[in-house]
Design a protein around this motif. Sequence first.
Motif, PDB file in Angstrom:
ATOM      1  N   ALA A 486      37.919  29.687 -16.374  1.00 34.05           N
ATOM      2  CA  ALA A 486      36.933  29.585 -17.457  1.00 34.05           C
ATOM      3  C   ALA A 486      37.188  30.664 -18.490  1.00 34.05           C
ATOM      4  O   ALA A 486      37.500  31.810 -18.146  1.00 34.05           O
ATOM      5  CB  ALA A 486      35.514  29.727 -16.886  1.00 34.05           C
ATOM      6  N   ASP A 487      37.069  30.282 -19.761  1.00 36.07           N
ATOM      7  CA  ASP A 487      37.231  31.227 -20.862  1.00 36.07           C
ATOM      8  C   ASP A 487      35.968  32.090 -20.912  1.00 36.07           C
ATOM      9  O   ASP A 487      34.873  31.591 -21.156  1.00 36.07           O
ATOM     10  CB  ASP A 487      37.415  30.459 -22.174  1.00 36.07           C
ATOM     11  CG  ASP A 487      37.747  31.382 -23.350  1.00 36.07           C
ATOM     12  OD1 ASP A 487      37.204  32.508 -23.387  1.00 36.07           O
ATOM     13  OD2 ASP A 487      38.518  30.968 -24.228  1.00 36.07           O
ATOM     14  N   ALA A 519      32.390  39.373 -28.331  1.00 37.37           N
ATOM     15  CA  ALA A 519      33.354  38.807 -27.379  1.00 37.37           C
ATOM     16  C   ALA A 519      33.928  39.875 -26.454  1.00 37.37           C
ATOM     17  O   ALA A 519      34.103  41.036 -26.847  1.00 37.37           O
ATOM     18  CB  ALA A 519      34.480  38.123 -28.142  1.00 37.37           C
ATOM     19  N   PHE A 520      34.203  39.458 -25.221  1.00 36.86           N
ATOM     20  CA  PHE A 520      34.876  40.355 -24.269  1.00 36.86           C
ATOM     21  C   PHE A 520      36.299  40.589 -24.755  1.00 36.86           C
ATOM     22  O   PHE A 520      36.965  39.680 -25.261  1.00 36.86           O
ATOM     23  CB  PHE A 520      34.918  39.718 -22.873  1.00 36.86           C
ATOM     24  CG  PHE A 520      33.609  39.753 -22.141  1.00 36.86           C
ATOM     25  CD1 PHE A 520      33.316  40.794 -21.272  1.00 36.86           C
ATOM     26  CD2 PHE A 520      32.668  38.736 -22.312  1.00 36.86           C
ATOM     27  CE1 PHE A 520      32.106  40.827 -20.588  1.00 36.86           C
ATOM     28  CE2 PHE A 520      31.461  38.761 -21.633  1.00 36.86           C
ATOM     29  CZ  PHE A 520      31.173  39.809 -20.765  1.00 36.86           C
ATOM     30  N   ARG A 523      39.130  41.836 -19.085  1.00 36.58           N
ATOM     31  CA  ARG A 523      38.439  41.491 -17.835  1.00 36.58           C
ATOM     32  C   ARG A 523      37.638  42.683 -17.317  1.00 36.58           C
ATOM     33  O   ARG A 523      36.535  42.536 -16.797  1.00 36.58           O
ATOM     34  CB  ARG A 523      39.469  41.067 -16.775  1.00 36.58           C
ATOM     35  CG  ARG A 523      39.897  39.620 -16.851  1.00 36.58           C
ATOM     36  CD  ARG A 523      40.995  39.335 -15.844  1.00 36.58           C
ATOM     37  NE  ARG A 523      41.274  37.907 -15.744  1.00 36.58           N
ATOM     38  CZ  ARG A 523      42.375  37.414 -15.200  1.00 36.58           C
ATOM     39  NH1 ARG A 523      43.303  38.227 -14.712  1.00 36.58           N
ATOM     40  NH2 ARG A 523      42.562  36.106 -15.131  1.00 36.58           N
ATOM     41  N   LYS A 524      38.223  43.866 -17.475  1.00 40.63           N
ATOM     42  CA  LYS A 524      37.599  45.078 -16.934  1.00 40.63           C
ATOM     43  C   LYS A 524      36.196  45.284 -17.499  1.00 40.63           C
ATOM     44  O   LYS A 524      35.324  45.857 -16.855  1.00 40.63           O
ATOM     45  CB  LYS A 524      38.480  46.294 -17.262  1.00 40.63           C
ATOM     46  CG  LYS A 524      38.180  47.522 -16.416  1.00 40.63           C
ATOM     47  CD  LYS A 524      39.110  48.675 -16.764  1.00 40.63           C
ATOM     48  CE  LYS A 524      40.536  48.399 -16.319  1.00 40.63           C
ATOM     49  NZ  LYS A 524      41.434  49.560 -16.577  1.00 40.63           N
ATOM     50  N   GLN A 525      35.984  44.758 -18.697  1.00 45.13           N
ATOM     51  CA  GLN A 525      34.689  44.908 -19.367  1.00 45.13           C
ATOM     52  C   GLN A 525      33.568  44.202 -18.590  1.00 45.13           C
ATOM     53  O   GLN A 525      32.392  44.506 -18.759  1.00 45.13           O
ATOM     54  CB  GLN A 525      34.799  44.325 -20.778  1.00 45.13           C
ATOM     55  CG  GLN A 525      33.747  44.809 -21.757  1.00 45.13           C
ATOM     56  CD  GLN A 525      33.970  44.219 -23.148  1.00 45.13           C
ATOM     57  OE1 GLN A 525      35.051  43.716 -23.454  1.00 45.13           O
ATOM     58  NE2 GLN A 525      32.951  44.289 -23.980  1.00 45.13           N
ATOM     59  N   VAL A 546      40.577  35.773 -20.666  1.00 44.47           N
ATOM     60  CA  VAL A 546      40.187  36.448 -21.910  1.00 44.47           C
ATOM     61  C   VAL A 546      41.369  36.346 -22.877  1.00 44.47           C
ATOM     62  O   VAL A 546      42.212  37.257 -22.959  1.00 44.47           O
ATOM     63  CB  VAL A 546      39.819  37.933 -21.663  1.00 44.47           C
ATOM     64  CG1 VAL A 546      39.190  38.540 -22.921  1.00 44.47           C
ATOM     65  CG2 VAL A 546      38.878  38.088 -20.480  1.00 44.47           C
ATOM     66  N   PRO A 547      41.477  35.219 -23.614  1.00 46.42           N
ATOM     67  CA  PRO A 547      42.616  35.029 -24.529  1.00 46.42           C
ATOM     68  C   PRO A 547      42.710  36.129 -25.586  1.00 46.42           C
ATOM     69  O   PRO A 547      43.802  36.433 -26.084  1.00 46.42           O
ATOM     70  CB  PRO A 547      42.312  33.673 -25.189  1.00 46.42           C
ATOM     71  CG  PRO A 547      41.382  32.978 -24.251  1.00 46.42           C
ATOM     72  CD  PRO A 547      40.568  34.063 -23.614  1.00 46.42           C
ATOM     73  N   GLU A 548      41.550  36.735 -25.922  1.00 44.12           N
ATOM     74  CA  GLU A 548      41.532  37.765 -26.977  1.00 44.12           C
ATOM     75  C   GLU A 548      42.011  39.130 -26.488  1.00 44.12           C
ATOM     76  O   GLU A 548      42.172  40.058 -27.282  1.00 44.12           O
ATOM     77  CB  GLU A 548      40.099  37.916 -27.527  1.00 44.12           C
ATOM     78  CG  GLU A 548      39.542  36.664 -28.181  1.00 44.12           C
ATOM     79  CD  GLU A 548      39.009  35.624 -27.192  1.00 44.12           C
ATOM     80  OE1 GLU A 548      38.605  34.540 -27.642  1.00 44.12           O
ATOM     81  OE2 GLU A 548      39.013  35.887 -25.968  1.00 44.12           O
ATOM     82  N   SER A 549      42.247  39.286 -25.192  1.00 44.42           N
ATOM     83  CA  SER A 549      42.602  40.597 -24.639  1.00 44.42           C
ATOM     84  C   SER A 549      43.985  41.058 -25.095  1.00 44.42           C
ATOM     85  O   SER A 549      44.901  40.244 -25.282  1.00 44.42           O
ATOM     86  CB  SER A 549      42.570  40.529 -23.109  1.00 44.42           C
ATOM     87  OG  SER A 549      43.034  41.740 -22.548  1.00 44.42           O
TER      88      SER A 549
END
Length: 720
Positions: A486-487, A519-520, A523-525, A546-549
């Motif tokens: 899941a996004d 937005a996150f 993942r650590k967030q 998390v595509p934005e990571s």
Amino acid sequence: MDNLITLLARELDQPENYVNNVVTLLDEGNTIPFIARYRKEMHGAMDDTTLRKLEDRLNYLRNLDKRREEVKRSIEEQGKLTEELAAAIDAAATLAEVEDLYRPYKQKRRTRATVAREKGLEPLAAALMAQDPHMDPPEVLAEHYVNLDLGVETPQDALQGANDIIAEDISDDAELRKALRRLYDQKGVLTSQAKAEEPEDTVYRLYYDFRTPLSRAQGHQVLAINRGEREEILKVKVELDRDLAVPLINRHILKGLSPAGDFLRGAAADAWDRLLEPSMEREERSALTDKANEGAITMFGANLKPLLMQPPVKGRVTMGLDPGYRNGCKVAVVDATGKVLDTAVVYPTFSQRHQAEAIETLSKLVKKHHVEHIAIGNGTASKETEIMTAQLIKALGGGVSYMVVSEAGASVYSASKLAAEEFPQYDVNLRSAVSIARRLQDPLAELVKIDPKAIGVGQYQHDMPQARLDEVLDRVVEDCVNAVGADLNTASAPLLSRVAGLGPATAKNIVTYREENGAFTSRKQLLKVPKLGPKAFQQCAGFLRVPESANVLDNTAVHPESYPAAEALLKLCGYTFADVAQGAIGELPRRLTDYGEARAAQELEVGLPTLHDVVKELLKPGRDPRDELPAPQLRSDILDMKDLKPGMELTGTVRNVIDFGAFVDIGVHQDGLVHISQISDKYIKHPGEVLSVGDVVKVKVLEVDEAKKRIGLTMKGLGK
């Protein structure tokens, strides 16, 4: 515990150390998706189906152990627990066997045998059951038990009381009941008949004079018969020939020649007629129903999984049409992410003028928002809406395609609190149109919002034990969500709640945190989300993307605990994270092979299964396993039932798989039935062996009955 592990290992044909590891992981609070994906070295890469089976059997066996202890404790409190009885209870392999052994010691309502015991006739029953070849005849023995004060006025009264005691003892005999169960399995028959003398033609007509051995009774037959009985249309019985049952009882209780022989044979017959047959019939009916329910629930789950895993039609502006007559056809246009762009209501069924107006309105919406796909709900007025859509596409000169999607559960969702929260500005009908559009774009993300029972891919779901049905279907949804991932920045709370380690409360906390903080970015967030601790993070992190990571691994199924291994692997093979992001690591598998997989795994301190999974994810970040499945069938023109002719070959989509066949959507309003006998050129026991919901198959028309709206299809000679 050791015996339990050994038993599970034998039943599942798995090494004991793997089974023991899984049991330990479950007891530590790990979820099945997490164990299946991230602890493969500990269980030899069992799949989630095997792990679920192990979990079910573990729970059953633990409940069995618990019940054994309860039964022994109860019998011990009565002062009747012997070593032999305790050993028999410990050896009982099923709950039914434990209950059989407990039966003589259960508190019973007042019975004929109870009354006889109160009259002091138990010693007479014991003397008769002893079957001493030198004993007095029963009539002589009975004379000693005449007691006017206790209501035993004649020897015949005494013998009747003894008969009642012996008959009840026979009916409580655990070994005998076990033997009778085996006889039922071999020789029992399920029968049903119409209750009325001149029955009407109903859906139960096949069962107006029905008879089948228990061993051959199909689950769908049992469930249909049960429903017919509940509706008071059918009379149902489970029969066992008395001439088989009574001799079996005699063989079990008679020890040889004795003056009590004839009397005991009479008691055996009475035990069968009055106690055992009604009791065993109830048990057999219950067992048949349990088996049929479990089969139907399993089939429901098997159908639900491919429906949820249907390939999404991503990245396209989509129009959803919720057909209707009186209230018109509700329209919603959503963008590539599912955001609502526009809504409308048209009335194509009112008249030719209204239909022309509807096509004009929809044309404007298509052009304004660059709609590429149209999703049509398959409910009331779907056919007329599909005809209008085909005309719309012709008027537009092509460039748009449509698909009829199941709207099962859409109305339930539209009227739900969740839908009201998601779309407070729209009425119930328009919410349904949005849901239909999104079902084409991403079936899984939309269908998780709906009670799985309402999705409509089962049989007799309202007759099932609801708790068990919910449990199995929830597991299917959970497995599908975690298989896809899941996004973290776009997933709804219902979708997030199905991720391993998360629940409704934590999912809502994630959405709230996202709304308040943006937005996150990693993942650590997640660890900053209220009430999401280290254990929950361990379970869920690998399934959230998390595509934005800035870290490309956050958009893969690589678990954070394996990040150091992934980084070391890239370095070992001469790559960087930048290469991964650019898709420039195509040679990774070859370089790893050249280096030596076993050697690399040892150096990276991971097992080979984890190493293989890491490589797979690095090669394709953001990978969606659904993209590897055949794309859904989109159409641009319509086929009418009257256009169908026997012999026509068509391509269709499997909509439902049931015990006796499969329903296939061939582009007309009515799905066609491929009977089990027409599915394969080779013998199959169940359609599910070769077909799944969502499969695209070639079929040939066998027959068309427009009056009854039935289409018969075959797949023989065509291949899947």
